[in-house]
Every structure is written in C-alpha cells, then in structure tokens.
Write a protein that holds these residues in place. Structure first.
Motif, PDB file in Angstrom:
ATOM      1  N   ILE A 396      39.290  39.834  42.004  1.00  0.00           N
ATOM      2  CA  ILE A 396      38.958  38.890  40.940  1.00  0.00           C
ATOM      3  C   ILE A 396      39.833  39.153  39.722  1.00  0.00           C
ATOM      4  O   ILE A 396      40.347  38.219  39.090  1.00  0.00           O
ATOM      5  N   GLU A 397      40.010  40.415  39.376  1.00  0.00           N
ATOM      6  CA  GLU A 397      40.840  40.756  38.218  1.00  0.00           C
ATOM      7  C   GLU A 397      42.281  40.318  38.444  1.00  0.00           C
ATOM      8  O   GLU A 397      42.931  39.806  37.520  1.00  0.00           O
ATOM      9  N   LEU A 398      42.795  40.481  39.664  1.00  0.00           N
ATOM     10  CA  LEU A 398      44.149  40.020  39.966  1.00  0.00           C
ATOM     11  C   LEU A 398      44.250  38.504  39.809  1.00  0.00           C
ATOM     12  O   LEU A 398      45.212  37.987  39.223  1.00  0.00           O
ATOM     13  N   GLN A 399      43.273  37.783  40.330  1.00  0.00           N
ATOM     14  CA  GLN A 399      43.268  36.327  40.167  1.00  0.00           C
ATOM     15  C   GLN A 399      43.317  35.944  38.694  1.00  0.00           C
ATOM     16  O   GLN A 399      44.100  35.082  38.280  1.00  0.00           O
ATOM     17  N   ARG A 400      42.488  36.581  37.893  1.00  0.00           N
ATOM     18  CA  ARG A 400      42.428  36.242  36.474  1.00  0.00           C
ATOM     19  C   ARG A 400      43.760  36.524  35.770  1.00  0.00           C
ATOM     20  O   ARG A 400      44.202  35.751  34.914  1.00  0.00           O
ATOM     21  N   GLN A 401      44.397  37.631  36.120  1.00  0.00           N
ATOM     22  CA  GLN A 401      45.686  37.947  35.507  1.00  0.00           C
ATOM     23  C   GLN A 401      46.720  36.867  35.812  1.00  0.00           C
ATOM     24  O   GLN A 401      47.451  36.409  34.913  1.00  0.00           O
ATOM     25  N   LEU A 402      46.783  36.446  37.072  1.00  0.00           N
ATOM     26  CA  LEU A 402      47.760  35.432  37.462  1.00  0.00           C
ATOM     27  C   LEU A 402      47.446  34.085  36.812  1.00  0.00           C
ATOM     28  O   LEU A 402      48.352  33.372  36.366  1.00  0.00           O
ATOM     29  N   SER A 491      37.447  33.362  49.012  1.00  0.00           N
ATOM     30  CA  SER A 491      36.763  34.341  48.175  1.00  0.00           C
ATOM     31  C   SER A 491      37.478  35.690  48.226  1.00  0.00           C
ATOM     32  O   SER A 491      37.899  36.134  49.304  1.00  0.00           O
ATOM     33  N   PRO A 492      37.590  36.368  47.081  1.00  0.00           N
ATOM     34  CA  PRO A 492      38.198  37.702  47.084  1.00  0.00           C
ATOM     35  C   PRO A 492      37.222  38.810  47.460  1.00  0.00           C
ATOM     36  O   PRO A 492      37.595  39.986  47.477  1.00  0.00           O
ATOM     37  N   ILE A 493      35.980  38.448  47.729  1.00  0.00           N
ATOM     38  CA  ILE A 493      34.975  39.455  48.097  1.00  0.00           C
ATOM     39  C   ILE A 493      34.167  38.985  49.308  1.00  0.00           C
ATOM     40  O   ILE A 493      34.167  37.799  49.665  1.00  0.00           O
ATOM     41  N   ARG A 494      33.485  39.938  49.921  1.00  0.00           N
ATOM     42  CA  ARG A 494      32.505  39.608  50.970  1.00  0.00           C
ATOM     43  C   ARG A 494      31.209  40.319  50.643  1.00  0.00           C
ATOM     44  O   ARG A 494      31.214  41.537  50.375  1.00  0.00           O
TER      45      ARG A 494
END
Length: 543
Positions: A396-402, A491-494
C-alpha cells in the motif's frame, strides 16, 4: 440434453437471429445425422470466434440440443469427444432459512462480491444488512464526473467507492480463468440478465456490459435484495470490528452506531486502504501479496482491428464481431513479466484515484465500444519478496508513493503525466501530441515518465512494447500515448482465510471476500467468490 461442441460456421451474411438459427439447425442435423423431425429444440451455450486465419474467420459454437432417441444417438457417437450429455448448470442453494434470526449477517461493501454475497443470502432467506461507505450508484456517478470534469475528488464517492464497486466504471468484462466446477459463473450471468444485461452475455465467449448498462443493473439488483428482506445502507463506513476471544461480535460505524453480528462478510474493494489498516491493527491475519504496476497505453482502435482481422477487416466485420481486443505477455531480460491488463476496446482512460493529491489510471468502455481509441494497462508484476519486503501493508505504501509522484508529474491538479510511445522508448520528454489524442480527463500533462515507476519496470516496459509490435503491428506507434500510473491492478494484501470454512484463519465469524481480500480479480471472479462466501455464511448460520 446433449452438448455438441466445436460447430464451426463462417461469419453469417445476415445479422438476424433467424438466419443464425437456420445455419446452426442445418449444422446440427448434419452433425448428428438425424432428420429434422427428431430435433426438438436447441440453444447456444457458448459462441466464440476463430480468427487465426484472418481470411476465413469462423464462429465456433457449443450447442445444447434436445432430440428424440437421444440414447441411440449418444451410443452411435460414444467415441466422439464433441457429443456428450449436457451438464446441469443450474444453481442449487446449500441452505435456506424461514425463521427470524437473532443477529443478521452483515456484508461490508457493495461491489460485485458484496452484491452477490448479499443476493444469495437474501434469496436463501437470511436478510443480510449491507454496509457501503459510498453512495448509491447514480449519485456516485455524479461525484465521479466531478473529478473527471471539475478536478474535484470526493474520497468517499468515486471510481473505487460506492454502489457497484470499481467494476461499475470499467469495460464490464464478464469472463475469467478461474476454475468453476459448480458453474457459479453461470448463476452470475443469469442474475445479470435478470437485472437487464443483454442475453448474449450467456453465450458469447468474452461477454462485457459497459458502464452505462452496469449502472441500471446494479440498481435493479439492489431492489431485488431489499425486496427479499435485505437492508442496504449507504454512507456507512465501518471503522471498527469488535472481536472478543477470537470471535467477531459486531461492527462500529463512523457515525458511532454499533451493529451486532457474528457473521461478517468483508467484501471491500482493492482500494479500501484505511479498512486494511484497521483490520491489521485488530490483529486479523493479513499478508502482502503480488500485484502489478505500469501505465495505460492508447492506440487508434483501427490499428488493433486491422491487426486482428487482417484481410477480412471491413465495416461489415466490425459490425459482426465488434472492436477487436488483445492479450499480450512478454518476459523481459531482467526477469520481469510485462503484460496487458484490462484491455478496453473502443474505450477511454479514466481517473481512478480515491485519495486526495494522487493520480491513478484505469480503463473503461461502454457496451458499444465505439470510442476512437483502444487502451490497456501495460503492467509489470511485482512481489513482496523482491519489491516491498517486511511489513504486510508495505505494498500500500508503495502504491501511495507512485500515485503521489504521478500527481506531481502531472502538474498537481489531477492531470495525469503522459508521454508519446516514441519518446518513451527514446527516453526523451514529450512536448506535443501527435495523431493520437489521449482520452483521460481531467487532462494529460506531457512529460518524461522515466521517474514514474521503478527503474526495473521502466526497462521491462521499454523492452516489451517493441516485442508486442511483433504481434500487433505498429504497437510501438510513435504517436501512441502512455499515461501514468496504473497501480490498482489488484489488492496488495490478502486477508487469509480457511480453505473449508472461508473464515479468517484467526478470527471466527469474519469472512474475507472478493478482490479486496485477495481472492478475486475482476467482476466475474469477485461475484463468484461472493456466492462461495454466502454459502459458507449460510451453513455457519444454521450450524
């Protein structure tokens, strides 16, 4: 009933269903070697297109047929793999209820997974309560246009949040590669047809609906659920899950209201980041999972049509087959896989952020697929082990940075950063548009996308685009457009669940469901997962 597969017919000259039926009828009589008097009825189960020989494109049918003397015909063709008894694809409920419940099941989220979880529970007599943080679909549509037309984002009502989920603003694709031995996908399609979808989705090989049709269908399914005793609450964001001794006891809403339940379906979408954080902080088991990042790519739709239909390309062919699509994969030298994602023939690139000061792209089409451009995600697979190790929410943090960097690259006004394909391949900034006009609104700001993604992803995409041009001539068209960034592929998580009970592995009564929980990817697979979870809830309620 018998199912006859692989009946191949040339493209019909007339468009009427009568003409199509006449061709199929003649082919069946010839294939089964029976007189017309023995044919009782038939229906198309599946229709695909064989375009491998572009000078001789074929329709390929699977037909369910009822005939007289079926046993004799089946015995005569017992060694023929294309003539078999038709399987029973009707849906069968695993449980039903006629008694009042002390506590009703709660479904959080009203996207495809939540809709079908609620629908099955309602049809089985369990009267679910649905909690959706966003708004009903028509108000949500107005709010979404607010971003596209006025650069005004509502964080609770947008492409990601609201009635219908993220799939409402998409191509409405209704096909998947999931294994489906119980024919849940058929149930999904049948319910969509009841809600107003074209009947052809029951048999065409790559069915789609489009955004405008999805809006009215979602409304109709809501009416069905409420008519069966279900309750749907919009503007109801869950802020806390009450867990005692490893068992769900209820949920709290942002309004302060508390709702008791021991059966909670968590069917939030892949962008419910605050919910993921709350789930993790409650100690519910969450793990990082792979997803993909990349850009949207746009070409003239005619370029794709000519590549796919070849010598047969004509207005008549387009009328019969519709705008062509593609599916591409390239394994880059740096070990990364690059592939096309959510290809939208005759569609548009849309603003899909759900958080302020971030830019996210996605694609959508209407049912007609008649816009000038084709678009698709060109994305690179990434994994927790290689790219965001350590914390379960690191993806999620990577997504937000991009997405935050894309906002700045685009001019900090929700315009998306873009670059011509030729300039991207040459690593030079773009300064003016060429023959392809980008479809993204609020607008595209030309720049250099070199910094928009990690270096490994940029290198892999630069290698993949010329490779894709060997399959789709001119895929590397210099005037084509890349628009960034595509980060919400899945989704970046499960939220890991037990394979048998479908409950969280450490929280009884919590049923993770659909794309946000990491168990689906797309409308059909999410809806199918909603059915599976509803069945698990039903059995648990009656246990």
């Amino acid at each position: 009933m018998l199912r006859i597969t692989e009946i191949k017919l040339p493209l019909i000259e007339a468009e009427s269903l009568i003409h199509q039926d006449d061709q199929i009828k003649a082919a069946l009589l010839k294939r089964l070697e029976i007189p017309e008097t023995d044919l009782i009825r038939f229906e198309i189960f599946k229709r695909g297109v064989d375009a491998r020989k572009t000078h001789a494109i074929l329709f390929v049918y699977n037909i369910d047929v009822e005939i007289r003397n079926e046993a004799k015909v089946l015995a005569r063709f017992k060694k023929d793999p294309h003539i078999k008894p038709a399987p029973d694809t009707s849906y069968k409920f695993v449980a039903s209820n006629t008694q009042p419940l002390q506590q009703r099941p709660i479904v959080v989220g009203f996207g495809p997974a939540g809709i079908f979880a609620a629908l099955i529970l309602a049809q089985a007599g369990f009267k679910p309560i649905v909690l959706e943080r966003g708004k009903e679909v028509r108000q949500r549509t107005q709010d979404t246009w607010g971003l596209w037309r006025k650069r005004k984002l509502d964080p609770e009502s947008n492409v990601q949040f609201g009635e219908g989920g993220a799939g409402t603003f998409s191509d409405g694709k209704l096909y998947s590669q999931i294994k489906d031995p119980k024919h849940y996908g058929r149930k999904v399609l049948q319910e969509f047809v009841k809600a107003g979808a074209p009947e052809e989705i029951l048999y065409v090989s790559h069915p789609h609906i489009g955004t405008f049709k999805l809006v009215s269908m979602v409304e109709q399914m809501r009416i069905t659920i409420t008519s069966l005793g279900g309750e749907i609450r919009f503007g109801s964001r869950v802020t806390e899950i009450d867990i005692q001794d490893g068992q769900v006891q209820g949920v709290s809403l942002q309004t302060g209201e508390y709702l008791p339940t021991r059966h909670l379906v968590l069917a939030v979408g892949h962008s419910a980041r605050d919910t993921f954080e709350m789930v993790y902080n409650k100690g519910i088991y969450v793990e990082a999972k792979p997803f993909s990042i990349g850009f949207r790519i746009e070409h003239p739709q005619s370029l794709v049509d000519r590549a796919r239909y070849g010598k047969s390309y004509s207005d008549d062919i387009l009328q019969k087959l519709g705008a062509a699509d593609y599916k591409l994969v390239h394994h880059a030298q740096n070990g990364r896989s690059v592939y096309s994602f959510c290809m939208c023939p005759g569609g548009t690139v849309v603003a899909a952020t759900s958080e302020p000061n971030r830019v996210v792209t996605n694609g959508m089409s209407q049912y007609s697929r008649n816009e000038r451009n084709a678009n698709a995600g060109i994305v690179v697979g990434i994994t927790p082990e290689l790219d965001y190790p350590g914390h379960p929410l690191a993806g999620i943090e990577l997504q937000r940075q991009l997405e935050s960097h894309a906002f700045v690259l685009g001019g900090s006004d929700y315009s998306a950063p873009g670059q011509l394909i030729g300039d991207f391949l040459a690593n030079r900034p773009s300064s003016e548009f060429g023959a392809v006009t980008p479809s993204y609104t609020p607008g595209v700001h030309l720049t250099n996308l070199e910094s928009a993604l990690p270096a490994f992803a940029i290198h892999a995409i630069r290698e993949a685009i010329p490779a894709f041009a060997k399959q789709i001539p001119n895929f590397d068209l210099a005037d084509g457009i890349l628009t960034g960034v595509e980060t919400r592929t899945s989704s970046p998580i499960r939220i890991k669940r037990d394979d048998d009970t479908l409950q969280s592995i450490n929280t009884k009564g919590l049923f993770p469901c659909g794309e946000g929980a990491g168990y689906a990817g797309g409308i059909l697979s999410a809806a199918v997962d909603g059915i599976k979870v509803a069945e698990a809830v039903s059995l648990s309620l009656l246990a």
